[in-house]
Design a protein around this motif. Sequence first.
Motif, PDB file in Angstrom:
ATOM      1  N   SER A  13       0.785  -1.297  -0.144  1.00  0.00           N
ATOM      2  CA  SER A  13       0.058  -0.231   0.072  1.00  0.00           C
ATOM      3  C   SER A  13       0.694   1.338  -0.002  1.00  0.00           C
ATOM      4  O   SER A  13       0.656   2.400  -0.832  1.00  0.00           O
ATOM      5  CB  SER A  13      -1.037   0.037   1.189  1.00  0.00           C
ATOM      6  OG  SER A  13      -1.359   1.220   1.539  1.00  0.00           O
ATOM      7  N   VAL A  80      -6.359   5.601  -8.456  1.00  0.00           N
ATOM      8  CA  VAL A  80      -7.771   4.537  -8.163  1.00  0.00           C
ATOM      9  C   VAL A  80      -7.414   3.656  -7.197  1.00  0.00           C
ATOM     10  O   VAL A  80      -8.373   3.449  -6.255  1.00  0.00           O
ATOM     11  CB  VAL A  80      -8.267   3.947  -9.372  1.00  0.00           C
ATOM     12  CG1 VAL A  80      -9.307   3.389  -9.287  1.00  0.00           C
ATOM     13  CG2 VAL A  80      -8.591   5.208 -10.605  1.00  0.00           C
ATOM     14  N   TRP A  81      -6.481   2.978  -7.141  1.00  0.00           N
ATOM     15  CA  TRP A  81      -6.052   1.864  -5.962  1.00  0.00           C
ATOM     16  C   TRP A  81      -6.042   2.299  -5.013  1.00  0.00           C
ATOM     17  O   TRP A  81      -6.742   1.858  -3.886  1.00  0.00           O
ATOM     18  CB  TRP A  81      -4.839   1.360  -6.965  1.00  0.00           C
ATOM     19  CG  TRP A  81      -4.614  -0.152  -6.195  1.00  0.00           C
ATOM     20  CD1 TRP A  81      -5.117  -0.904  -5.101  1.00  0.00           C
ATOM     21  CD2 TRP A  81      -3.823  -1.094  -6.926  1.00  0.00           C
ATOM     22  NE1 TRP A  81      -4.816  -1.912  -4.788  1.00  0.00           N
ATOM     23  CE2 TRP A  81      -3.838  -2.188  -6.064  1.00  0.00           C
ATOM     24  CE3 TRP A  81      -2.769  -1.070  -7.894  1.00  0.00           C
ATOM     25  CZ2 TRP A  81      -2.821  -3.496  -6.148  1.00  0.00           C
ATOM     26  CZ3 TRP A  81      -2.132  -2.219  -7.917  1.00  0.00           C
ATOM     27  CH2 TRP A  81      -2.256  -3.267  -7.225  1.00  0.00           C
ATOM     28  N   ARG A  83      -7.361   5.080  -3.532  1.00  0.00           N
ATOM     29  CA  ARG A  83      -8.582   5.630  -3.030  1.00  0.00           C
ATOM     30  C   ARG A  83      -9.567   4.598  -2.748  1.00  0.00           C
ATOM     31  O   ARG A  83     -10.180   4.339  -1.706  1.00  0.00           O
ATOM     32  CB  ARG A  83      -9.139   6.356  -4.302  1.00  0.00           C
ATOM     33  CG  ARG A  83      -8.911   8.069  -4.218  1.00  0.00           C
ATOM     34  CD  ARG A  83      -9.955   8.560  -3.113  1.00  0.00           C
ATOM     35  NE  ARG A  83      -9.366   9.956  -2.938  1.00  0.00           N
ATOM     36  CZ  ARG A  83     -10.171  10.964  -2.361  1.00  0.00           C
ATOM     37  NH1 ARG A  83     -11.122  10.652  -2.008  1.00  0.00           N
ATOM     38  NH2 ARG A  83      -9.424  12.094  -2.339  1.00  0.00           N
ATOM     39  N   TRP A  84      -9.436   3.418  -3.586  1.00  0.00           N
ATOM     40  CA  TRP A  84     -10.279   2.429  -3.273  1.00  0.00           C
ATOM     41  C   TRP A  84     -10.050   1.753  -1.935  1.00  0.00           C
ATOM     42  O   TRP A  84     -10.805   1.348  -1.065  1.00  0.00           O
ATOM     43  CB  TRP A  84     -10.086   1.386  -4.544  1.00  0.00           C
ATOM     44  CG  TRP A  84     -10.700   0.057  -4.263  1.00  0.00           C
ATOM     45  CD1 TRP A  84     -10.129  -0.896  -3.941  1.00  0.00           C
ATOM     46  CD2 TRP A  84     -12.345  -0.390  -4.199  1.00  0.00           C
ATOM     47  NE1 TRP A  84     -11.104  -2.170  -3.746  1.00  0.00           N
ATOM     48  CE2 TRP A  84     -12.163  -1.704  -4.182  1.00  0.00           C
ATOM     49  CE3 TRP A  84     -13.267   0.615  -4.572  1.00  0.00           C
ATOM     50  CZ2 TRP A  84     -13.696  -2.226  -4.033  1.00  0.00           C
ATOM     51  CZ3 TRP A  84     -14.613  -0.161  -4.831  1.00  0.00           C
ATOM     52  CH2 TRP A  84     -14.781  -1.536  -4.558  1.00  0.00           C
ATOM     53  N   GLU A  85      -8.648   1.615  -1.635  1.00  0.00           N
ATOM     54  CA  GLU A  85      -7.975   0.843  -0.560  1.00  0.00           C
ATOM     55  C   GLU A  85      -8.404   1.777   0.638  1.00  0.00           C
ATOM     56  O   GLU A  85      -9.023   1.242   1.688  1.00  0.00           O
ATOM     57  CB  GLU A  85      -6.580   0.756  -0.339  1.00  0.00           C
ATOM     58  CG  GLU A  85      -6.379  -0.475  -1.203  1.00  0.00           C
ATOM     59  CD  GLU A  85      -4.511  -0.481  -1.340  1.00  0.00           C
ATOM     60  OE1 GLU A  85      -4.150  -1.515  -1.483  1.00  0.00           O
ATOM     61  OE2 GLU A  85      -3.912   0.694  -1.305  1.00  0.00           O
ATOM     62  N   TRP A  87     -10.935   3.857   1.009  1.00  0.00           N
ATOM     63  CA  TRP A  87     -12.466   3.675   1.062  1.00  0.00           C
ATOM     64  C   TRP A  87     -12.923   2.275   1.846  1.00  0.00           C
ATOM     65  O   TRP A  87     -13.580   2.337   2.786  1.00  0.00           O
ATOM     66  CB  TRP A  87     -13.188   3.938  -0.350  1.00  0.00           C
ATOM     67  CG  TRP A  87     -14.665   3.764  -0.265  1.00  0.00           C
ATOM     68  CD1 TRP A  87     -15.283   4.819   0.091  1.00  0.00           C
ATOM     69  CD2 TRP A  87     -15.734   2.816  -0.562  1.00  0.00           C
ATOM     70  NE1 TRP A  87     -16.675   4.706   0.155  1.00  0.00           N
ATOM     71  CE2 TRP A  87     -16.849   3.285  -0.348  1.00  0.00           C
ATOM     72  CE3 TRP A  87     -15.417   1.369  -0.991  1.00  0.00           C
ATOM     73  CZ2 TRP A  87     -18.013   2.406  -0.563  1.00  0.00           C
ATOM     74  CZ3 TRP A  87     -16.619   0.547  -1.268  1.00  0.00           C
ATOM     75  CH2 TRP A  87     -17.803   1.066  -0.892  1.00  0.00           C
ATOM     76  N   ILE A  88     -11.915   1.441   1.416  1.00  0.00           N
ATOM     77  CA  ILE A  88     -12.597  -0.087   2.012  1.00  0.00           C
ATOM     78  C   ILE A  88     -12.145  -0.099   3.577  1.00  0.00           C
ATOM     79  O   ILE A  88     -13.041  -0.527   4.437  1.00  0.00           O
ATOM     80  CB  ILE A  88     -11.946  -0.987   1.106  1.00  0.00           C
ATOM     81  CG1 ILE A  88     -11.856  -1.443  -0.149  1.00  0.00           C
ATOM     82  CG2 ILE A  88     -11.769  -2.649   2.060  1.00  0.00           C
ATOM     83  CD1 ILE A  88     -13.372  -2.040  -0.437  1.00  0.00           C
TER      84      ILE A  88
END
Length: 232
Positions: A13, A80-81, A83-85, A87-88
């Motif tokens: 990450s 995008v990756w 941000r997605w992480e 958010w999760i």
Amino acid sequence: MNIQFILRLFKTSIGRKMLMAATGLLLAGFMLIHLAENLLLFKGEKWYNGWVDILLSNPVTIYLELGLLIIFLIHIIMGVWVRWEDWINSRARKYEKINYQGGRTIGSSTMLYTAIALLIYLTYHMLTFRFVDHSIGFYQMVTSAFRDKIFVAIYVAGAIALALHLSHGFQSAFQTLGLNHEKYTPVIKITGYIVAILMVGFAFISVYYLFGFDLKSAIDMSEPKVLETIIK
Ligand code: HEM
């Protein structure tokens, strides 16, 4: 730095955040160069087209463009990756708010929206300036496009989105890369704001042609000659 190291960065990450930061700074560098290139419009057709000719006739340019494309793609995919992480993770921590580096500002709270706006803007920019017939000459193509209100409105919006994105992105990138120092951080922050303000230059260029300031100054410069011929 070898390819193994870069591949390992994709796997963690923090590595992905560092890739996003490093590519973001490279893109900021490109934006400054691109702004300088486009300021050549003010020097006139010969200078602008001359510079584009030098670029396009150089065999290295195609590799630089390819490198730029890869940098853009890595920045977007990592963005995008990450941000997605986030958010999760924030969902897992019961909607805990994202902790922005450098405090919450308009720039930081609009990063996602300015990123989307820039992607749309860039697609439009490529379709109108890059992947078109250049036979009328680059200077003519750009300046005649900037006589159109809608076109210029899109360019002004794009420049504002870019300025906002960089007002947070620039300093945040340095922090992600570990450059967090009580002496240097304020300098980096101010530099980020200066770079962001410079991006408004893109809007200024388009507005300059929309209002025909180039035509006005051409008339002003020819006035003495006009007077001379009248007197003669
Ligand atoms: C006054 C505003 C701008 C003008 C007049 C302008 C002009 C141009 C022109 C003429 C090209 C095509 C060059 C070629 O075909 O080789 C180009 C390419 C490009 N522009 Fe812009 N641009 C402006 C603003 C921007 C902004 C704000 C961005 C980024 C958000 C941007 C990103 C790019 C990229 C990535 C390329 C492709 C790189 C390349 O082909 O060299 N431009 N621009």
